[in-house]
Design a protein around this motif. Sequence first.
Motif: not given
Lengths: 202, 232
Positions: A42-48, A106-114
């Motif tokens: 989800l975070a990848v769709i959002f940021v892309l 739910s996105l939590g730690i994944f956002l900075p990883l992106i």
Amino acid sequence: MELVNIFIKSAFIENLALAYFLGMCSYLAVSKTVKTAFGLGLAVIFVLGITMPINWIINTWLLGENGIFHTDLTFLRFILFIAVIASMVQLVEMVVEKFSPSLYNSLGIFLPLITVNCAILGGSLFMVSKEYNFSESVAFGLGGGFGWFLAIIAIAAIREKMKYSNVPPALRGLGMAFLLTGLMGMAFMSLMGIDPASFTNN
Amino acid sequence: MAETTIAKEKTSILPFGPTERKLLTDPLNDNNPITVQVLGICSALAVTTLLNKAIVMAVAVTFVTAFSNLIISALRNSIPKQVRMIVQLVIVAFLVTVVELSLKAINYPIYKELSVFIGLIITNCIVMGRLEAFAMANKPWRSFLDGIGNGVGYGVILIAVASIRELFGKGSLLNFKIIGPSSDFLIDTDAISFLNWYEPNNLMVLFPSAMFVIGVLIWVQRAWNKKLVDIS
């Protein structure tokens, strides 16, 4: 209709993960369970979806020869693109935290990883080399994100089932993930024969 | 470990003892960036269809890891913690731009073939991973060696995978035909030779085979080096 074609093409036929090997690091590291894979996807769709149009604007209006500086500044492309991605990820993280704490959790730690997910920067660079216009780059961003999301959910589901199989010890974990991704890539290759333009012609 | 090395550093500016040698050799096997740390997979898979692309990529990545480690390590005490990611990315992006422009000037055809993957060295997790894990906590000279070690460890896997894929996919190495019907070793093309029985397998240059080759490499490495086996 052209935009739907680009969406389908970038999601299935030119899948960022399974045809261009982009974002493989997080794809392999975060695909142990479906729940975390879902959050990252989800975070990848959002940021892309967000960075692609912004990078399009920067590339055309700031760096291009017809931009506001009237000079070819494309050698600054990498630095500006990665700065946009890093700051957008930071901004999105703050906005999501303020307005939707449940999504943030739910996105939590994944956002900075992106920030270091090469699918994001790779998407922007592909957008430049394919010479898309503004609305096409939005469709390409969302489609690419959706394709990546599908790929990581699929591998996570297979890896969860894999726990019940008797895999040779030396192949457990990482080795098996590579072989599974190879098989998934073969399955996705069968979609390559589809020509999305043929749908609009009929 | 830290105490012993401080004493040694007083004797020479660029010491080269067992610790330093370990920094160079560890990433080749026990701590390989691709097969053990799982870093930098994206580019490793995409550029390995031809051996010459893989060699150029290996050199470029080694250059970037070595010098970004050196620069970040020299600046490590003056970078504020909150913005360290952006500072690191800007320095890496600068080095990658240097590599990109030099390659464009030196060998344009290879530059065209590598396309976006030179730019993607910026987000190559090896670079960021080593900056975070090593350069932020160690002195410049050691970080430089660690960068070279990891770049070479990455390059070795890249070259191994590319040799297998190019040999079986195109029957050639470095664009020199070795096996298959059009082999350069065949003087008389009608002669039945052990070289011309092989029909190049196109699957080897496509996406899935890169995955299979690296998967099998990991299998072989772990079967031989038992301590790397995943217990979970």
